[in-house]
Write a protein that holds these residues in place. Sequence first.
Motif, PDB file in Angstrom:
ATOM      1  N   GLY A  36       0.855  -1.148   0.112  1.00  0.00           N
ATOM      2  CA  GLY A  36       0.216  -0.003   0.010  1.00  0.00           C
ATOM      3  C   GLY A  36       1.007   1.248   0.082  1.00  0.00           C
ATOM      4  O   GLY A  36       1.558   1.443   0.996  1.00  0.00           O
ATOM      5  N   ARG A  37       0.688   2.196  -0.936  1.00  0.00           N
ATOM      6  CA  ARG A  37       1.605   3.300  -1.110  1.00  0.00           C
ATOM      7  C   ARG A  37       0.689   4.454  -0.308  1.00  0.00           C
ATOM      8  O   ARG A  37       1.519   5.583  -0.364  1.00  0.00           O
ATOM      9  CB  ARG A  37       1.537   3.560  -2.630  1.00  0.00           C
ATOM     10  N   GLY A  38      -0.286   4.157   0.367  1.00  0.00           N
ATOM     11  CA  GLY A  38      -0.965   5.252   1.048  1.00  0.00           C
ATOM     12  C   GLY A  38       0.185   5.336   2.324  1.00  0.00           C
ATOM     13  O   GLY A  38      -0.247   6.398   3.251  1.00  0.00           O
ATOM     14  N   LYS A  45      -4.649  -7.781   1.005  1.00  0.00           N
ATOM     15  CA  LYS A  45      -5.782  -7.128   1.165  1.00  0.00           C
ATOM     16  C   LYS A  45      -7.036  -7.573   0.150  1.00  0.00           C
ATOM     17  O   LYS A  45      -8.196  -7.977   0.611  1.00  0.00           O
ATOM     18  CB  LYS A  45      -5.753  -5.826   1.087  1.00  0.00           C
ATOM     19  N   ASN A  86      -8.694   6.014  -2.109  1.00  0.00           N
ATOM     20  CA  ASN A  86      -8.355   6.913  -1.128  1.00  0.00           C
ATOM     21  C   ASN A  86      -7.513   8.061  -1.680  1.00  0.00           C
ATOM     22  O   ASN A  86      -6.140   7.933  -1.887  1.00  0.00           O
ATOM     23  CB  ASN A  86      -7.595   6.320   0.224  1.00  0.00           C
ATOM     24  N   GLU A 129      -5.067  12.420  -0.041  1.00  0.00           N
ATOM     25  CA  GLU A 129      -3.857  12.978  -0.128  1.00  0.00           C
ATOM     26  C   GLU A 129      -3.447  14.160   0.968  1.00  0.00           C
ATOM     27  O   GLU A 129      -3.460  15.056   0.619  1.00  0.00           O
ATOM     28  CB  GLU A 129      -3.320  13.385  -1.635  1.00  0.00           C
ATOM     29  N   GLY A 130      -3.515  13.701   2.274  1.00  0.00           N
ATOM     30  CA  GLY A 130      -3.387  14.790   3.260  1.00  0.00           C
ATOM     31  C   GLY A 130      -2.080  15.255   3.740  1.00  0.00           C
ATOM     32  O   GLY A 130      -1.861  16.224   4.277  1.00  0.00           O
ATOM     33  N   GLY A 146      -8.745  11.174   5.629  1.00  0.00           N
ATOM     34  CA  GLY A 146      -7.777   9.910   4.900  1.00  0.00           C
ATOM     35  C   GLY A 146      -7.657   8.789   5.388  1.00  0.00           C
ATOM     36  O   GLY A 146      -7.263   7.845   4.903  1.00  0.00           O
ATOM     37  N   GLU A 147      -7.732   8.725   7.062  1.00  0.00           N
ATOM     38  CA  GLU A 147      -7.893   7.413   7.520  1.00  0.00           C
ATOM     39  C   GLU A 147      -9.096   6.592   7.192  1.00  0.00           C
ATOM     40  O   GLU A 147     -10.057   7.117   7.070  1.00  0.00           O
ATOM     41  CB  GLU A 147      -7.983   7.755   9.111  1.00  0.00           C
ATOM     42  N   GLU A 148      -8.629   5.422   6.657  1.00  0.00           N
ATOM     43  CA  GLU A 148      -9.677   4.678   5.904  1.00  0.00           C
ATOM     44  C   GLU A 148     -11.458   4.510   6.648  1.00  0.00           C
ATOM     45  O   GLU A 148     -12.085   4.636   5.943  1.00  0.00           O
ATOM     46  CB  GLU A 148      -9.211   3.490   5.638  1.00  0.00           C
ATOM     47  N   ASN A 170      -7.950   1.376  -1.078  1.00  0.00           N
ATOM     48  CA  ASN A 170      -6.636   1.337  -1.642  1.00  0.00           C
ATOM     49  C   ASN A 170      -6.212   2.737  -1.937  1.00  0.00           C
ATOM     50  O   ASN A 170      -6.885   3.554  -2.502  1.00  0.00           O
ATOM     51  CB  ASN A 170      -6.026   0.686  -2.913  1.00  0.00           C
ATOM     52  N   ASN A 171      -4.647   3.268  -1.712  1.00  0.00           N
ATOM     53  CA  ASN A 171      -4.400   4.590  -2.012  1.00  0.00           C
ATOM     54  C   ASN A 171      -4.377   4.715  -3.833  1.00  0.00           C
ATOM     55  O   ASN A 171      -4.297   3.767  -4.217  1.00  0.00           O
ATOM     56  CB  ASN A 171      -3.105   4.534  -1.769  1.00  0.00           C
ATOM     57  N   SER A 230      -1.358   2.865  -5.253  1.00  0.00           N
ATOM     58  CA  SER A 230      -1.475   1.581  -5.102  1.00  0.00           C
ATOM     59  C   SER A 230      -2.268   0.984  -6.100  1.00  0.00           C
ATOM     60  O   SER A 230      -1.884   0.038  -7.096  1.00  0.00           O
ATOM     61  CB  SER A 230      -2.136   1.040  -3.766  1.00  0.00           C
ATOM     62  N   ALA A 285      -3.739   6.116  13.831  1.00  0.00           N
ATOM     63  CA  ALA A 285      -2.328   6.778  13.664  1.00  0.00           C
ATOM     64  C   ALA A 285      -2.199   8.176  13.811  1.00  0.00           C
ATOM     65  O   ALA A 285      -0.808   8.674  13.818  1.00  0.00           O
ATOM     66  CB  ALA A 285      -1.756   6.098  12.215  1.00  0.00           C
TER      67      ALA A 285
HETATM   68  C1  LIG Z   1      -4.624  10.404  10.109  1.00  0.00           C
HETATM   69  C2  LIG Z   1      -4.506   9.436   8.577  1.00  0.00           C
HETATM   70  C3  LIG Z   1      -4.901   9.861   7.461  1.00  0.00           C
HETATM   71  C4  LIG Z   1      -4.692   9.138   6.430  1.00  0.00           C
HETATM   72  N1  LIG Z   1      -4.381   9.757   5.238  1.00  0.00           N
HETATM   73  C5  LIG Z   1      -4.526   8.967   4.152  1.00  0.00           C
HETATM   74  C6  LIG Z   1      -4.551   9.610   2.648  1.00  0.00           C
HETATM   75  O1  LIG Z   1      -4.881  10.930   2.459  1.00  0.00           O
HETATM   76  N2  LIG Z   1      -4.330   8.719   1.730  1.00  0.00           N
HETATM   77  C7  LIG Z   1      -4.110   7.464   1.636  1.00  0.00           C
HETATM   78  O2  LIG Z   1      -3.822   6.835   0.765  1.00  0.00           O
HETATM   79  N3  LIG Z   1      -4.045   6.794   3.088  1.00  0.00           N
HETATM   80  C8  LIG Z   1      -4.121   7.776   3.939  1.00  0.00           C
HETATM   81  N4  LIG Z   1      -4.167   7.131   5.265  1.00  0.00           N
HETATM   82  C9  LIG Z   1      -4.027   5.393   5.411  1.00  0.00           C
HETATM   83  C10 LIG Z   1      -5.288   4.871   5.045  1.00  0.00           C
HETATM   84  O3  LIG Z   1      -5.868   4.832   6.448  1.00  0.00           O
HETATM   85  C11 LIG Z   1      -5.011   3.388   4.631  1.00  0.00           C
HETATM   86  O4  LIG Z   1      -4.134   2.926   5.312  1.00  0.00           O
HETATM   87  C12 LIG Z   1      -4.751   3.237   3.052  1.00  0.00           C
HETATM   88  O5  LIG Z   1      -5.746   4.133   2.448  1.00  0.00           O
HETATM   89  C13 LIG Z   1      -4.826   1.926   2.494  1.00  0.00           C
HETATM   90  O6  LIG Z   1      -4.371   2.015   1.291  1.00  0.00           O
HETATM   91  P1  LIG Z   1      -3.293   1.584   0.847  1.00  0.00           P
HETATM   92  O7  LIG Z   1      -3.126   0.079   1.233  1.00  0.00           O
HETATM   93  O8  LIG Z   1      -3.155   1.345  -0.652  1.00  0.00           O
HETATM   94  O9  LIG Z   1      -1.959   2.329   1.204  1.00  0.00           O
HETATM   95  C14 LIG Z   1      -4.248   7.756   6.382  1.00  0.00           C
HETATM   96  C15 LIG Z   1      -4.253   7.235   7.745  1.00  0.00           C
HETATM   97  C16 LIG Z   1      -4.207   7.970   8.755  1.00  0.00           C
HETATM   98  C17 LIG Z   1      -4.130   7.447  10.017  1.00  0.00           C
END
Ligand SMILES: Cc1cc2nc3c(=O)[nH]c(=O)nc-3n(C[C@H](O)[C@H](O)[C@H](O)COP(=O)(O)O)c2cc1C
Length: 519
Positions: A153-155, A164, A181, A184-185, A272-274, A308-309, A312, A489
């Motif tokens: 996961g690139r998020g 997943k 997702n 992108e914060g 952004g948290e899923e 997913n981001n 990803s 997180a």
């Molecule tokens: C506070 C917070 C903000 C997040 N913001 C993002 C975000 O903007 N974009 C993102 O892809 N993941 C973000 N994440 C992670 C996501 O919860 C999640 O792990 C992710 O979208 C999973 O996709 P991936 O497995 O492709 O990375 C954030 C997590 C936290 C705790």
Amino acid sequence: MIPRIYIPGDSGALALGAEKVAKAIEKELADRGIEAKIVRNGSRGAYFLEPMVEVATADKGRVAYGPVKPSDVKGLFDSGFLTGGHHKRWLGAPDKIPFLAKQTRLTFARCGVINPLSLDHYKAHGGLKGLQNAVALTPADIVKQVTESGLRGRGGAGFPTGIKWKTVLDTTADRKYIVCNADEGDSGTFADRMIMEGDPFVLIEGMTIAGIATGATKGFIYIRSEYPHAVATMQKAVEAARKAGVLGVNVLGSPNAFDMEVRVGAGAYVCGEETSLLDSLEGKRGQVRAKPPLPAHKGLFGKPTVINNVISLASVPVIMDKGAAFYKDFGMGRSRGTIPIQIAGNVKYPGLYEAAFGMTLGEIVDEIGGGTATGRPVKAVQVGGPLGAYFPRTLFDTPFDYEAFAAKDGLIGHAGIVVFDDSADMLKQARFAMEFCSIESCGKCTPCRIGSTRGVEVLDRLAQNIEPEKQIALVTDLCNTMKFGSLCALGGFTPYPVMSALNHFPDDFRPTPVAEAAE
Ligand SMILES: Cc1cc2nc3c(=O)[nH]c(=O)nc-3n(C[C@H](O)[C@H](O)[C@H](O)COP(=O)(O)O)c2cc1C
Ligand SMILES: NC(=O)c1ccc[n+]([C@@H]2O[C@H](COP(=O)([O-])OP(=O)(O)OC[C@H]3O[C@@H](n4cnc5c(N)ncnc54)[C@H](O)[C@@H]3O)[C@@H](O)[C@H]2O)c1
Ligand code: SF4
């Protein structure tokens, strides 16, 4: 009617001297007869891209929103304070910029090369080959390929994408969803935006493959509201894909159905948290849900959901086109493939650089980024957004790899790096991390909600030199509680910037004793 200009106060903005830039923008607008008032919103934004400035009015709230045109603040570009041009430069001719030409572009291969909204261009440059291969496979075989590619996961969390997907495939339900997702914060990140604006079909292709692989027939792209261009481009691309039969009841003429919609967020970092994102998509206030259940089991509207981001998902088409082994061949250790490194802050050549995992942080900052824009020595580099650790030059030999960064109490996150020169005050940066957390906290758990607010107070006392050793012990204890006691997180990772600033730059936390200073 006085326009208020919101200055996103992320660490990228701070690295550039946000206050100074804010004042300069104010002056530039005043010179053009526009009376303006600067309001720092203290949270997120990507200042350096195109100046991300929201303009709102007292009586109507937000009336214009989005990047200020470079021509509006031309003086700032001339002075080198704002570098909006690199967006164009990045999308433009990479061959003319030597270090950009050295990239390994797999996910971003078409960005800047094709007309983003031309499906014909997309196909002429290898687009849809991955999807064509996928529709001929069983879902289990697609999942196997993605798993074998090593894609994580690139998020930010780096969870294996194939595992997943397998969880969702193996969960029985009448309906499943794919959620992209695109919130992108993270400070200093703009890769998701670049894909959505520069090659939207690759994301649509990746999401469609995810749908076919897991049995989901509906997808949602959740885009942060600060990205109006990305929203518009994705909407147009989805319509074009639907018209061309890439989306719909028979994807590319196959028996698989998949369609998607674009949804726009409301400007909360925590969305952004899923699980907050899922709440927000469901029309509720975005608040973190306890896990388990994982979204893969019980996600959007209680149904199994792949979240997913953007990157990803956009990395999947090349894997399905060229094969898992091709992708896995790039990288090091358990970090396989390529990653779009986003270099920002006080750096000579900001921009996006896609490379195989394994380059050292020093190579990225000094060779690719060219050192600081101010010409002063680099003091610190924050990797992984506002929740990422500050690394000093002594850690520049760390390779860009999930495990290598974790071993040094850092994280790669979404691969955004923000460079600070030696004028940075790391106590201020630590305070900023706590303040950011207190502003963006969803309020559900005490360590984050109360801890971050108390953290600001403790660091303020430290700045005033009130019993410094006591404050340092207190903030260390507080960080420990936040790290292990927070539900998500946001609260759990805020200790990374705070403690790394304290551990690597202790002098900034111990103001000169009064007696010594007087000598
Ligand atoms: C506070 C917070 C903000 C997040 N913001 C993002 C975000 O903007 N974009 C993102 O892809 N993941 C973000 N994440 C992670 C996501 O919860 C999640 O792990 C992710 O979208 C999973 O996709 P991936 O497995 O492709 O990375 C954030 C997590 C936290 C705790
Ligand atoms: N991109 C950004 O703008 C941004 C902003 C803030 C934070 N972050 C990143 O977010 C990360 C934390 O995210 P998180 O709290 O979602 O991490 P997490 O470790 O809880 O989860 C990561 C992903 O794996 C999934 N998952 C975990 N175990 C699973 C299993 N057994 N089966 C199927 N799926 C499983 C989760 O549902 C989630 O999608 C941090 O590392 C940080 O870098 C990114
Ligand atoms: S850590 Fe903060 S953002 Fe996360 S659930 Fe707790 S209060 Fe909400």
